[in-house]
Design an enzyme around this catalytic site. Structure first.
Site, PDB file in Angstrom:
ATOM      1  N   ARG A 121      53.905  46.850  17.527  1.00  0.00           N
ATOM      2  CA  ARG A 121      52.733  46.021  17.882  1.00  0.00           C
ATOM      3  C   ARG A 121      53.044  45.448  19.263  1.00  0.00           C
ATOM      4  O   ARG A 121      54.060  44.770  19.436  1.00  0.00           O
ATOM      5  CB  ARG A 121      52.524  44.909  16.870  1.00  0.00           C
TER       6      ARG A 121
ATOM      7  N   HIS B 282      43.616  49.617  17.185  1.00  0.00           N
ATOM      8  CA  HIS B 282      44.268  49.194  15.928  1.00  0.00           C
ATOM      9  C   HIS B 282      43.939  50.239  14.848  1.00  0.00           C
ATOM     10  O   HIS B 282      43.206  49.951  13.897  1.00  0.00           O
ATOM     11  CB  HIS B 282      43.753  47.808  15.544  1.00  0.00           C
TER      12      HIS B 282
ATOM     13  N   GLN C 216      44.377  49.626  10.923  1.00  0.00           N
ATOM     14  CA  GLN C 216      43.340  48.772  10.347  1.00  0.00           C
ATOM     15  C   GLN C 216      42.132  49.604   9.908  1.00  0.00           C
ATOM     16  O   GLN C 216      41.552  49.390   8.840  1.00  0.00           O
ATOM     17  CB  GLN C 216      42.900  47.725  11.381  1.00  0.00           C
TER      18      GLN C 216
ATOM     19  N   ASP D  35      35.234  40.387  14.264  1.00  0.00           N
ATOM     20  CA  ASP D  35      36.650  40.081  14.520  1.00  0.00           C
ATOM     21  C   ASP D  35      36.676  38.859  15.440  1.00  0.00           C
ATOM     22  O   ASP D  35      35.628  38.455  15.980  1.00  0.00           O
ATOM     23  CB  ASP D  35      37.319  41.308  15.184  1.00  0.00           C
TER      24      ASP D  35
ATOM     25  N   CYS E 235      38.989  42.206   9.828  1.00  0.00           N
ATOM     26  CA  CYS E 235      40.397  42.613   9.717  1.00  0.00           C
ATOM     27  C   CYS E 235      41.317  41.441   9.432  1.00  0.00           C
ATOM     28  O   CYS E 235      42.423  41.635   8.941  1.00  0.00           O
ATOM     29  CB  CYS E 235      40.832  43.349  10.977  1.00  0.00           C
TER      30      CYS E 235
ATOM     31  N   ARG F  60      45.406  47.613   3.486  1.00  0.00           N
ATOM     32  CA  ARG F  60      46.378  47.911   4.547  1.00  0.00           C
ATOM     33  C   ARG F  60      47.647  48.511   3.927  1.00  0.00           C
ATOM     34  O   ARG F  60      48.234  49.448   4.466  1.00  0.00           O
ATOM     35  CB  ARG F  60      46.739  46.638   5.330  1.00  0.00           C
TER      36      ARG F  60
HETATM   37  N1  NVA Z   1      41.408  41.785  17.775  1.00  0.00           N
HETATM   38  C1  NVA Z   1      42.451  41.042  17.110  1.00  0.00           C
HETATM   39  C2  NVA Z   1      42.902  41.750  15.882  1.00  0.00           C
HETATM   40  C3  NVA Z   1      43.949  41.025  15.076  1.00  0.00           C
HETATM   41  C4  NVA Z   1      44.463  41.824  13.921  1.00  0.00           C
HETATM   42  C5  NVA Z   1      43.601  40.824  18.056  1.00  0.00           C
HETATM   43  O1  NVA Z   1      43.979  41.758  18.775  1.00  0.00           O
HETATM   44  O2  NVA Z   1      44.124  39.704  18.091  1.00  0.00           O
HETATM   45  N1   CP Z   2      44.644  42.622  10.581  1.00  0.00           N
HETATM   46  C1   CP Z   2      45.890  42.511  11.041  1.00  0.00           C
HETATM   47  O1   CP Z   2      46.415  43.402  11.713  1.00  0.00           O
HETATM   48  O2   CP Z   2      46.532  41.369  10.689  1.00  0.00           O
HETATM   49  P1   CP Z   2      47.919  40.844  11.253  1.00  0.00           P
HETATM   50  O3   CP Z   2      47.710  40.450  12.690  1.00  0.00           O
HETATM   51  O4   CP Z   2      48.267  39.678  10.377  1.00  0.00           O
HETATM   52  O5   CP Z   2      48.944  41.947  11.149  1.00  0.00           O
END
Ligand code: NVA
Ligand code: CP
Length: 300
Positions: free
Chosen positions: A101, A128, A131, A219, A258, A286
């Site tokens: 990540r 992502h 997801q 989101d 998500c 997930r």
């Molecule tokens: N769009 C959000 C998704 C979190 C899982 C982010 O990147 O923070």
């Molecule tokens: N939806 C998702 O990826 O959650 P986290 O940021 O908690 O991993």
């Protein structure tokens, strides 16, 4: 040695491969006792925070017989200037797969280009994909085949929206985005959709996007790789998914997010905690979806 089977973006794989992953995920969820990752190790690198991705990958690995090593962005030599390419070469000698990540998609691609083991995208600034596998699975559990259905997005055209665009092409559904002109999904994602025959439409009017939708998705307004941009709140307020906007969708529409969610910002509490919301199943999926992904990348 054959090339490793990475999981970087849904656009990289055809619909049949993604469908095989989902079928495996459903089998695991239904209790398939197979443990295809016996003795395998997954390294997980987190340059950004996570609850769901962190825990669901670890539990998935353990339940399939494997192990994980978790590294924060602070504790590798990347922090002191070692390249992602060299990191990939070294980790490939120790572990069987790498999940990352990160704040920059280019780091993911550099890692993947130099790894001798599969690399999995656990969220970047651009996409992502893990997801989306859970989201498609959740939709289909509730409403049957997603092909031919209409999914609406209302809010920021972010990394998750980009993966929805990729999914629309690969799983053959209509994807309608409601967002302000300043926060449209990236131009390259929209161009890719057009070049690949995806049925993606972008609307300034959130009600036009949501109209006749089988599912409404949103989101956060500010993603973790965006920095603190509170000015965006005024721009995105008309796209909040509240009961009035949900009423524009089909009466049996489901609500997806998500998570993490900000009640009162992108979604009203009455929607995310209401009868149309399936967000807890979505979070659970997930785990199952990632078992399918891990087995596909690593398994027999
Ligand atoms: N769009 C959000 C998704 C979190 C899982 C982010 O990147 O923070
Ligand atoms: N939806 C998702 O990826 O959650 P986290 O940021 O908690 O991993």
């Amino acid at each position: 040695m054959s090339a490793p089977r990475h999981f970087l973006d849904l656009k990289d794989y055809d619909g049949a491969a993604l469908r095989r992953i989902l079928d495996r995920a459903l089998a695991f969820k239904a209790g398939d006792p197979d443990r295809p990752l016996e003795g395998k190790t997954l390294a997980m690198i987190f340059e950004q925070p996570s609850t769901r991705t962190r825990v669901s990958f670890e539990v998935a690995m353990r339940q399939l017989g494997g192990h994980v090593i978790v590294l924060s962005g602070q504790e590798t030599q990347v922090k002191r200037g070692e390249s992602w390419a060299d990191t990939a070469r070294v980790l490939s000698r120790y572990v069987d797969a790498i999940m990352i990540r990160t704040d920059n998609h280019d780091k993911l691609t550099e890692l993947a280009a130099n790894a001798e083991v599969p690399v999995i995208n656990g969220l970047t600034d651009r996409s992502h994909p893990c997801q989306l596998m859970a989201d498609v699975m959740t939709f289909e559990e509730r409403r049957g085949a997603i092909a031919g259905k209409r999914i609406a997005w209302s809010g920021d055209g972010n990394n998750v929206a980009t993966s929805w665009i990729h999914a629309a092409a690969r799983f053959d559904f209509d994807f309608a985005v409601g967002c302000p002109p300043e926060r449209r999904p990236p131009a390259d994602a929209l161009a890719w959709a057009e070049a690949n025959g995806a049925r993606v439409s972008v609307h300034d009017d959130p009600a036009a996007a949501v109209s006749d939708a089988h599912a409404v998705v949103t989101d956060v307004w500010v993603s973790m790789n965006d920095g603190g941009e509170s000015s965006r709140h005024n721009l995105l307020a008309p796209y909040r998914v509240d009961e009035r906007l949900m009423a524009e969708a089909r009466p049996d529409a489901i609500f997806l997010h998500c998570l993490p969610a900000h009640r009162g910002e992108e979604v009203a509490g009455a929607v995310i905690d209401g009868p149309q919301s399936v967000v807890w199943d979505e979070a659970e999926n997930r785990l199952h979806a990632q078992k399918g992904i891990l087995a596909w990348c690593l398994g027999r």
